[in-house]
Design a protein around this motif. Structure first.
Motif, mmCIF file in Angstrom:
data_model
loop_
_atom_site.group_PDB
_atom_site.id
_atom_site.type_symbol
_atom_site.label_atom_id
_atom_site.label_comp_id
_atom_site.label_asym_id
_atom_site.label_seq_id
_atom_site.Cartn_x
_atom_site.Cartn_y
_atom_site.Cartn_z
ATOM 1 N N LEU A 1 15.461 28.177 0.479
ATOM 2 C CA LEU A 1 15.903 27.203 -0.519
ATOM 3 C C LEU A 1 17.149 26.464 -0.038
ATOM 4 N N ARG A 2 18.081 27.189 0.558
ATOM 5 C CA ARG A 2 19.296 26.555 1.066
ATOM 6 C C ARG A 2 18.973 25.512 2.141
ATOM 7 N N THR A 3 17.907 25.728 2.907
ATOM 8 C CA THR A 3 17.486 24.745 3.908
ATOM 9 C C THR A 3 17.209 23.398 3.249
ATOM 10 N N GLN A 4 16.465 23.421 2.158
ATOM 11 C CA GLN A 4 16.196 22.177 1.435
ATOM 12 C C GLN A 4 17.480 21.551 0.902
ATOM 13 N N GLN A 5 18.359 22.384 0.372
ATOM 14 C CA GLN A 5 19.581 21.862 -0.228
ATOM 15 C C GLN A 5 20.491 21.212 0.802
ATOM 16 N N VAL A 6 20.547 21.790 2.001
ATOM 17 C CA VAL A 6 21.339 21.176 3.067
ATOM 18 C C VAL A 6 20.758 19.815 3.451
ATOM 19 N N ILE A 7 19.431 19.754 3.613
ATOM 20 C CA ILE A 7 18.803 18.483 3.975
ATOM 21 C C ILE A 7 19.053 17.435 2.899
ATOM 22 N N ALA A 8 18.933 17.835 1.649
ATOM 23 C CA ALA A 8 19.082 16.877 0.542
ATOM 24 C C ALA A 8 20.517 16.394 0.372
ATOM 25 N N HIS A 9 21.497 17.265 0.616
ATOM 26 C CA HIS A 9 22.873 16.946 0.242
ATOM 27 C C HIS A 9 23.837 16.736 1.408
ATOM 28 N N GLU A 10 23.415 17.098 2.636
ATOM 29 C CA GLU A 10 24.370 17.026 3.737
ATOM 30 C C GLU A 10 23.937 16.148 4.907
ATOM 31 N N THR A 11 22.695 15.720 4.948
ATOM 32 C CA THR A 11 22.201 15.027 6.148
ATOM 33 C C THR A 11 22.166 13.509 6.025
ATOM 34 N N GLY A 12 22.249 12.963 4.816
ATOM 35 C CA GLY A 12 22.107 11.528 4.628
ATOM 36 C C GLY A 12 20.673 11.054 4.521
ATOM 37 N N VAL A 13 19.709 11.970 4.579
ATOM 38 C CA VAL A 13 18.298 11.594 4.512
ATOM 39 C C VAL A 13 17.964 10.904 3.190
ATOM 40 N N THR A 14 18.650 11.287 2.121
ATOM 41 C CA THR A 14 18.338 10.724 0.801
ATOM 42 C C THR A 14 19.063 9.413 0.520
ATOM 43 N N ASP A 15 19.862 8.918 1.464
ATOM 44 C CA ASP A 15 20.699 7.746 1.186
ATOM 45 C C ASP A 15 19.926 6.434 1.207
ATOM 46 N N THR A 16 18.831 6.375 1.957
ATOM 47 C CA THR A 16 18.048 5.149 2.037
ATOM 48 C C THR A 16 16.566 5.508 2.059
ATOM 49 N N PRO B 1 0.790 -1.233 0.000
ATOM 50 C CA PRO B 1 0.000 0.000 0.000
ATOM 51 C C PRO B 1 0.827 1.290 0.000
ATOM 52 N N PHE B 2 2.078 1.216 -0.401
ATOM 53 C CA PHE B 2 2.935 2.391 -0.615
ATOM 54 C C PHE B 2 3.219 3.175 0.670
ATOM 55 N N THR B 3 3.071 2.514 1.827
ATOM 56 C CA THR B 3 3.370 3.186 3.090
ATOM 57 C C THR B 3 4.789 3.739 3.096
ATOM 58 N N ARG B 4 5.727 3.004 2.510
ATOM 59 C CA ARG B 4 7.140 3.365 2.575
ATOM 60 C C ARG B 4 7.573 4.266 1.419
ATOM 61 N N GLY B 5 6.653 4.621 0.544
ATOM 62 C CA GLY B 5 6.996 5.490 -0.577
ATOM 63 C C GLY B 5 6.428 4.964 -1.867
ATOM 64 N N ILE B 6 6.219 5.861 -2.827
ATOM 65 C CA ILE B 6 5.540 5.454 -4.056
ATOM 66 C C ILE B 6 6.507 4.930 -5.115
ATOM 67 N N TYR B 7 7.815 5.130 -4.917
ATOM 68 C CA TYR B 7 8.805 4.642 -5.876
ATOM 69 C C TYR B 7 9.801 3.735 -5.155
ATOM 70 N N PRO B 8 10.301 2.713 -5.839
ATOM 71 C CA PRO B 8 11.216 1.774 -5.172
ATOM 72 C C PRO B 8 12.475 2.428 -4.621
ATOM 73 N N GLU B 9 13.058 3.363 -5.353
ATOM 74 C CA GLU B 9 14.327 3.956 -4.928
ATOM 75 C C GLU B 9 14.174 5.337 -4.294
ATOM 76 N N MET B 10 13.026 5.961 -4.428
ATOM 77 C CA MET B 10 12.767 7.282 -3.862
ATOM 78 C C MET B 10 13.942 8.227 -4.125
ATOM 79 N N TYR B 11 14.519 8.825 -3.066
ATOM 80 C CA TYR B 11 15.501 9.883 -3.264
ATOM 81 C C TYR B 11 16.884 9.365 -3.661
ATOM 82 N N ARG B 12 17.097 8.053 -3.611
ATOM 83 C CA ARG B 12 18.370 7.519 -4.125
ATOM 84 C C ARG B 12 18.473 7.745 -5.630
ATOM 85 N N ARG B 13 17.321 7.779 -6.279
ATOM 86 C CA ARG B 13 17.305 8.029 -7.726
ATOM 87 C C ARG B 13 17.307 9.522 -8.024
#
Length: 523
Positions: free
Chosen positions: A352-367, A36-48
Motif C-alpha cells: 500500500l505504501r508503494t502506491q502512496q509514494v507514487i501518488a504523493h511523491e513522484t509528480g505522476v499525478t501532476d499532469t 477516443p480517450f487514448t489520454r484518459g477517460i476524464y479531463p483532469e484525471m489524477y489532478r482531481r
C-alpha cells in the motif's frame, strides 16, 4: 547492433523520431476525456483525484479477512477488494468433500449470509466500494452483499463496487467455472438486468485480462482476448433484450501490469482507444459513457519470484508506476512475499505504501498522460492496437469469443506464448534477476503467512449448525422457485436472493443450478 523487442515481440528501434512515428493528434489521441480517450477517460484525471488504492485481501475466516480490511482502511486504503477461496469460487460449501484442504487457503471462505455478515462487520457499505474477485458464483456473492446491506439498514441503491463476473476468461485461462459457457452467459445477462433495476451503482462485470496474462499470454494477447470477451458480453446482453446504453456504462475492465514499463503504458492507452471505437462504431452507442474504458489494475503475480523475494518490491513499484502512467482508475499492488504464500501484514502495508509514494511523491499525478507525444510510446500504442485488431478479426471469423474458446483457439494461443516465454527464461535469453542471473547461493527464509489447520473444521461446523437451526421448509421452497426460474427464461437473481435470505447456502444454490444447467468439462 543486437535486435531488441518487447515482451510481445514488437521490434524496438534504436531511436524514435517523427520519421518512425506518425500520430494524428485529433484522430489518434484527442484531449483527455474526449473520444477516443487514448489520454484518459476524464479531463483532469489524477489532478482531481488519485486512483482508488484497492488492496486485495481475503484469507481464512470471514473474521480474519474483516480484520485485514479494517487494517488497510486504517492505513489509508480507499476501497476494498476481496479474494474468495476455491470452494467458494467453485460453488461448494466448506463441509463438502471437494472442499477438503482448500477452505480459506487462497481467499476467504463464504458459505452463507452469516459468513458475509462477519466479513463486512463494521464496514460502512454506503461509503466504501468493494470489488469482489468472483466469477461462476458472482451472482450469489453479489446478492449476499446486498442482503447484508439491507439487513443492516443500508439502502442497496447507495452501495457500490464491482463483481468480476467474467466467466469467459475462466474457460480460457483460469479454470474456476461450474456451468457450460452458454448458460453461464445467461446468468451474466441476468445480473446486468438485475443491477440496472436494483443496484444502480454496482459495476456488473470486470472484464479481466489479468488472468489471461497470468496464464502466460503476451500483452497483445491480453489486450485482444479481453476485448473479444467484452464484445461477447455486449452481444449477449443485446440478444437478451437490453439496450446498450443502459448497461454499457457499468462495464469495467481489469488489467495486469508487468515489468516492461513502456509496453505496459502503451497497452493501457491502446485498450482505451480500441474499446472506444468498438463501442461507438460496432455497437453504435450514443452515450459517451458507454465508450469509456474504466479499469482496475493489479501488478503481476506471475512476475514475483520466491528467490530474493525483497527484489519483488522493485518489480511491483515499476508495475504500479506503469499503471499510474497508463491512467488506471484503481490499483492493487502485490505483496513482495506472495510467491511464497498469502501476504503478511508487513508485506501488505509496504504494498500500500508503494502506491502512496507514487501518488504523493513522484509528480505522476501532476499532469495528465505525461508520456503522450513520446515517439516511442505512441509507436508502441499503435503497434499494440494493430496486433490486437488482427487477433480480434481472427476471433470474429471463428464466430466470436465463445466459439473460439469452445474450439480451444484462445487457450492454444496462450499456451504457445507461455511455452515461448519459459524457453526464453530457461535459455537465459530472458533475464529474471535472482532466478537465472544474479543468483544468491544462500538465502534467508522470510516470514510466511500462517494457515491454521483448524480453520476448515470450524468453518464446516458453522455451515452444519446453520442448517440445523434454519427453517428448512422455507429453504426448500425457495430453492424450488430458483430451479423453476432457471428452467425458464425468468431472471434467476430474484429467486436466488429469496433463497439466500432464507439461509440457503452458496453450495445449495450452486447445486440447484448444476441440476438445471449441468457442468462444464473441457474437450
Amino acid at each position: 547492433m543486437t535486435s531488441k523487442q518487447t515482451d510481445s515481440e514488437i521490434p524496438i528501434e534504436p531511436v524514435y523520431s517523427p520519421a518512425t512515428t506518425s500520430v494524428d493528434y485529433q484522430h489518434d489521441l484527442g484531449d483527455p476525456g474526449v473520444f477516443p480517450f487514448t489520454r484518459g477517460i476524464y479531463p483532469e484525471m489524477y489532478r482531481r483525484r488519485a486512483w482508488t488504492m484497492r488492496q486485495y485481501a481475503g484469507f481464512g475466516t470471514a473474521e480474519a479477512t474483516n480484520q485485514r480490511f479494517h487494517f488497510l482502511l486504517d492505513n489509508g486504503q480507499t476501497g476494498l477488494s476481496c479474494a474468495f477461496d476455491l470452494p467458494t469460487q467453485m460453488g461448494y460449501d466448506a463441509d463438502h468433500p471437494r472442499a477438503d484442504g482448500e477452505v480459506g487457503r487462497v481467499g476467504v471462505a463464504i458459505s452463507s449470509i452469516e459468513d458475509m455478515h462477519r466479513l463486512l462487520k463494521g464496514i460502512p457499505l454506503d461509503k466504501v466500494t468493494t470489488s469482489m474477485t468472483i466469477n461462476a458464483t458472482a451472482s450469489t456473492l453479489l446478492l449476499l452483499y446486498q442482503l447484508v446491506a439491507e439487513e443492516t439498514g443500508i439502502d442497496p441503491a447507495t452501495i457500490g463496487g464491482t463483481i468480476q463476473n467474467d466467466i469467459l476468461k475462466e474457460y480460457a485461462a483460469r479454470g474456476t467455472y461450474i456451468y457450460p459457457p452458454r448458460p453461464s452467459m445467461r446468468i451474466i445477462t441476468d445480473i446486468f438486468s438485475y443491477c440496472q433495476r436494483e443496484l444502480p451503482h454496482f459495476n456488473t462485470i470486470s472484464i479481466s485480462g489479468y488472468h489471461i496474462r497470468e496464464a502466460g499470454s503476451t500483452a497483445v494477447q491480453e489486450l485482444a482476448f479481453t476485448l473479444a470477451n467484452g464484445i461477447a458480453y455486449v452481444e449477449a446482453a443485446l440478444q437478451a433484450g437490453l439496450a446498450v446504453d443502459d448497461f454499457a456504462p457499468r462495464l469495467s475492465f481489469f488489467w495486469n501490469a508487468h515489468n516492461n514499463l513502456f509496453e505496459e503504458v502503451a497497452k493501457f492507452r491502446a485498450a482505451r482507444r480500441l474499446w472506444a471505437h468498438i463501442m461507438r462504431d460496432r455497437f453504435k452507442t450514443n452515450n459517451p459513457r458507454s465508450q469509456l474504458m474504466r479499469f482496475h489494475t493489479q501488478t503481476g503475480g506471475s512476475t514475483l519470484t520466491a528467490q530474493q523475494p525483497e527484489v519483488n518490491l522493485i518489480r511491483v513499484s515499476i508495475q504500479a508506476l506503469a499503471a499510474a502512467l497508463g491512467g488506471t482508475q484503481s490499483l492493487h499492488t502485490n505483496g513482495y512475499d506472495e510467491a511464497l504464500g498469502l501476504p503478511t501484514e508487513k508485506a501488505a502495508k509496504l504494498a500500500l505504501r508503494t502506491q502512496q509514494v507514487i501518488a504523493h511523491e513522484t509528480g505522476v499525478t501532476d499532469t495528465v498522460d505525461p508520456l503522450a507525444g513520446s515517439y516511442f510510446v505512441e509507436s508502441l500504442t499503435t503497434s499494440l492496437e494493430e496486433r490486437a485488431k488482427a487477433y480480434l478479426d481472427e476471433i470474429d471469423a471463428q464466430g466470436g469469443a465463445v466459439a473460439a474458446i469452445e474450439a480451444g483457439y484462445i487457450q492454444q494461443e496462450i499456451e504457445r506464448a507461455a511455452y515461448a516465454y519459459t524457453k526464453a527464461v530457461d535459455a537465459g535469453d530472458k533475464v529474471i534477476v535472482g532466478v537465472n542471473r544474479f543468483v544468491d547461493q544462500q538465502e534467508m527464509s522470510p516470514e510466511v503467512f500462517p494457515i491454521d489447520p483448524a480453520l476448515q473444521r470450524e468453518q464446516s461446523e458453522r455451515v452444519q449448525e446453520l442448517r440445523r437451526r434454519r427453517d428448512q421448509g422455507a429453504v426448500d421452497r425457495a430453492l424450488d422457485e430458483l430451479k423453476v426460474a432457471a428452467e425458464s427464461s425468468a431472471n434467476i437473481c430474484y429467486p436466488m436472493k429469496s433463497a439466500l435470505a432464507a439461509r440457503a447456502t452458496l453450495g445449495e444454490v450452486s447445486d440447484c443450478l448444476r441440476e438445471v444447467f449441468g457442468t462444464y468439462t473441457p474437450t
